[in-house]
Scaffold this motif. Structure first.
Motif, mmCIF file in Angstrom:
data_model
loop_
_atom_site.group_PDB
_atom_site.id
_atom_site.type_symbol
_atom_site.label_atom_id
_atom_site.label_comp_id
_atom_site.label_asym_id
_atom_site.label_seq_id
_atom_site.Cartn_x
_atom_site.Cartn_y
_atom_site.Cartn_z
ATOM 1 N N VAL A 197 59.041 1.199 10.525
ATOM 2 C CA VAL A 197 59.928 0.159 10.959
ATOM 3 C C VAL A 197 59.956 -0.755 9.674
ATOM 4 O O VAL A 197 61.223 -1.179 9.788
ATOM 5 C CB VAL A 197 58.961 -0.733 11.778
ATOM 6 C CG1 VAL A 197 59.828 -2.012 11.995
ATOM 7 C CG2 VAL A 197 58.873 0.026 12.862
ATOM 8 N N MET A 231 59.312 -9.577 15.677
ATOM 9 C CA MET A 231 59.952 -9.003 16.614
ATOM 10 C C MET A 231 60.956 -9.702 17.028
ATOM 11 O O MET A 231 60.796 -10.412 18.325
ATOM 12 C CB MET A 231 59.980 -8.362 17.042
ATOM 13 C CG MET A 231 58.052 -7.492 16.164
ATOM 14 S SD MET A 231 57.817 -5.495 16.840
ATOM 15 C CE MET A 231 56.886 -6.710 17.581
ATOM 16 N N ARG A 281 66.321 -7.743 12.882
ATOM 17 C CA ARG A 281 65.939 -8.412 14.185
ATOM 18 C C ARG A 281 64.348 -8.860 13.533
ATOM 19 O O ARG A 281 63.967 -9.096 14.068
ATOM 20 C CB ARG A 281 66.144 -7.312 15.004
ATOM 21 C CG ARG A 281 67.833 -7.118 15.625
ATOM 22 C CD ARG A 281 67.216 -6.118 16.974
ATOM 23 N NE ARG A 281 66.865 -4.815 16.613
ATOM 24 C CZ ARG A 281 66.007 -4.225 17.202
ATOM 25 N NH1 ARG A 281 65.535 -5.236 18.302
ATOM 26 N NH2 ARG A 281 65.144 -3.190 17.807
ATOM 27 N N PHE A 282 64.120 -7.528 12.666
ATOM 28 C CA PHE A 282 62.978 -7.916 12.353
ATOM 29 C C PHE A 282 62.018 -8.362 11.094
ATOM 30 O O PHE A 282 62.843 -8.436 10.503
ATOM 31 C CB PHE A 282 61.341 -6.416 12.475
ATOM 32 C CG PHE A 282 61.368 -5.680 13.831
ATOM 33 C CD1 PHE A 282 62.764 -6.748 15.023
ATOM 34 C CD2 PHE A 282 61.282 -4.502 14.230
ATOM 35 C CE1 PHE A 282 62.551 -5.859 16.381
ATOM 36 C CE2 PHE A 282 60.806 -4.404 15.568
ATOM 37 C CZ PHE A 282 61.024 -4.624 16.644
ATOM 38 N N TYR A 312 63.657 -2.325 5.101
ATOM 39 C CA TYR A 312 63.712 -1.884 6.799
ATOM 40 C C TYR A 312 64.042 -1.113 7.349
ATOM 41 O O TYR A 312 65.131 -0.785 7.141
ATOM 42 C CB TYR A 312 63.866 -3.253 7.657
ATOM 43 C CG TYR A 312 63.725 -4.571 7.352
ATOM 44 C CD1 TYR A 312 64.123 -5.826 6.016
ATOM 45 C CD2 TYR A 312 62.298 -4.683 8.575
ATOM 46 C CE1 TYR A 312 63.008 -6.807 6.357
ATOM 47 C CE2 TYR A 312 61.987 -6.411 7.304
ATOM 48 C CZ TYR A 312 62.031 -6.880 6.638
ATOM 49 O OH TYR A 312 61.050 -8.438 6.324
ATOM 50 N N VAL A 328 65.580 -1.921 12.755
ATOM 51 C CA VAL A 328 64.967 -3.224 13.250
ATOM 52 C C VAL A 328 65.645 -4.201 12.493
ATOM 53 O O VAL A 328 65.161 -5.066 12.683
ATOM 54 C CB VAL A 328 63.305 -3.339 13.131
ATOM 55 C CG1 VAL A 328 63.099 -2.303 13.910
ATOM 56 C CG2 VAL A 328 63.366 -2.871 11.635
ATOM 57 N N ASP A 355 62.263 -0.513 21.327
ATOM 58 C CA ASP A 355 61.121 -1.127 20.736
ATOM 59 C C ASP A 355 59.743 -0.555 21.356
ATOM 60 O O ASP A 355 59.091 -1.220 20.479
ATOM 61 C CB ASP A 355 61.440 -1.991 19.981
ATOM 62 C CG ASP A 355 62.745 -2.875 19.913
ATOM 63 O OD1 ASP A 355 63.712 -3.752 19.857
ATOM 64 O OD2 ASP A 355 62.853 -2.063 19.047
#
Length: 122
Positions: free
Chosen positions: A48, A83, A67-68, A60, A64, A90
């Motif tokens: 992740v 998150m 977004r994360f 990352y 993701v 997910d």
């Protein structure tokens, strides 16, 4: 004894947010990288993201990115995974890990938490 303890998982609707925490204890993690991985049913554990304990640089997975967000609190010896804009894909058990080398593969991580379930409902 080194321990990594994740928390913060749960059930969230599509588009929602969750923040996972990983509390580390038992040694100093200065110089380590802290990684987040996830594993969905029937799939391999996948990368992740990670954060370097010193300096805080991050990387990352494409899935993701944007977004994360991974952050760390050195005073609390805790790493976070924020998150946002969660999607059904997910859904997985999320694990934090500590390793001497920042890597996208599980091989280089020496310590693992027990995992926390994240379920995104549509």
């Amino acid at each position: 004894q080194v321990q990594l303890v994740e928390s913060g998982g749960g059930l969230v609707q599509v588009g929602g947010s969750l923040r996972l925490s990983c509390a580390a204890s038992g040694r100093t993690f200065s110089g380590y990288a802290m990684g987040w991985f996830r594993q969905a049913p029937g799939k391999e554990r996948e990368f992740v993201g990670f954060i370097n304990w010193i300096g805080g640089s991050t990387r990352y997975a494409d899935s993701v990115k944007g977004r994360f967000t991974i952050s760390r609190d050195t005073a609390k010896n805790t790493v976070y995974l924020q998150m946002n804009s969660l999607k059904p894909e997910d859904t997985a058990v999320y694990y934090c890990a500590a390793g001497r080398f920042a890597s996208v593969t599980t091989t280089f991580y020496d310590y693992w938490g027990q995992g926390t379930q994240v379920t995104v409902s549509s």
